[in-house]
Motif scaffolding. Structure first.
Motif, PDB file in Angstrom:
ATOM      1  N   GLU A   1      -2.310  -1.815  12.806  1.00  0.00           N
ATOM      2  CA  GLU A   1      -1.459  -2.350  11.730  1.00  0.00           C
ATOM      3  C   GLU A   1      -0.035  -2.557  12.236  1.00  0.00           C
ATOM      4  O   GLU A   1       0.575  -3.600  11.987  1.00  0.00           O
ATOM      5  CB  GLU A   1      -1.450  -1.405  10.528  1.00  0.00           C
TER       6      GLU A   1
ATOM      7  N   THR B   1      -2.017  -5.162   7.194  1.00  0.00           N
ATOM      8  CA  THR B   1      -2.440  -3.914   6.560  1.00  0.00           C
ATOM      9  C   THR B   1      -3.950  -3.950   6.365  1.00  0.00           C
ATOM     10  O   THR B   1      -4.543  -5.012   6.183  1.00  0.00           O
ATOM     11  CB  THR B   1      -1.757  -3.684   5.196  1.00  0.00           C
TER      12      THR B   1
ATOM     13  N   ASP C   1      -7.047  -2.329   4.130  1.00  0.00           N
ATOM     14  CA  ASP C   1      -7.453  -1.577   2.945  1.00  0.00           C
ATOM     15  C   ASP C   1      -8.657  -0.713   3.292  1.00  0.00           C
ATOM     16  O   ASP C   1      -9.474  -1.074   4.142  1.00  0.00           O
ATOM     17  CB  ASP C   1      -7.826  -2.531   1.801  1.00  0.00           C
ATOM     18  N   ASP C   2      -8.776   0.432   2.606  1.00  0.00           N
ATOM     19  CA  ASP C   2      -9.878   1.360   2.876  1.00  0.00           C
ATOM     20  C   ASP C   2     -11.244   0.692   2.779  1.00  0.00           C
ATOM     21  O   ASP C   2     -12.147   1.000   3.559  1.00  0.00           O
ATOM     22  CB  ASP C   2      -9.829   2.554   1.916  1.00  0.00           C
ATOM     23  N   ASP C   3     -11.400  -0.227   1.837  1.00  0.00           N
ATOM     24  CA  ASP C   3     -12.713  -0.851   1.638  1.00  0.00           C
ATOM     25  C   ASP C   3     -13.050  -1.900   2.703  1.00  0.00           C
ATOM     26  O   ASP C   3     -14.141  -2.456   2.719  1.00  0.00           O
ATOM     27  CB  ASP C   3     -12.837  -1.445   0.242  1.00  0.00           C
ATOM     28  N   GLU C   4     -12.120  -2.167   3.612  1.00  0.00           N
ATOM     29  CA  GLU C   4     -12.379  -3.120   4.691  1.00  0.00           C
ATOM     30  C   GLU C   4     -12.995  -2.450   5.920  1.00  0.00           C
ATOM     31  O   GLU C   4     -13.451  -3.127   6.831  1.00  0.00           O
ATOM     32  CB  GLU C   4     -11.074  -3.784   5.142  1.00  0.00           C
TER      33      GLU C   4
END
Length: 83
Positions: free
Chosen positions: A50, A56, A58-61
């Motif tokens: 990052e 950035t 995201d956690d769901d990526e």
């Protein structure tokens, strides 16, 4: 910027591989194959990517497929940069 080389440099730096990452090929397995790549290292790796590339995550990526091989990690970074 050569994204592949940058990702290899980040892997080498974050995982303290002392230059071993320079021998990685696109098919080199990462998660599950490198003892240095544990859950804490994944977090450090994401943070460093990052910072280095200016995006950035995201956690769901993130899932195991992102870290399956060097190629899958490079593809992920390229995808983030294309957004």
């Amino acid at each position: 910027m050569d994204i592949n080389s940058e990702v290899v440099a980040v892997l080498d730096e974050v995982l303290s591989l002392k230059g071993r990452a320079g021998r990685f090929t696109p098919d080199t397995p990462l998660l599950g194959a490198l003892p240095e790549l544990d859950s804490m290292a994944v977090v450090a790796l994401i943070t460093t990517l990052e910072e280095r590339f200016g995006f950035t995550v995201d956690d769901d990526e993130i899932d195991g497929t992102v870290f399956a091989t060097l190629a899958s990690l490079v593809d992920f970074v390229q995808g983030k940069l294309a957004i």
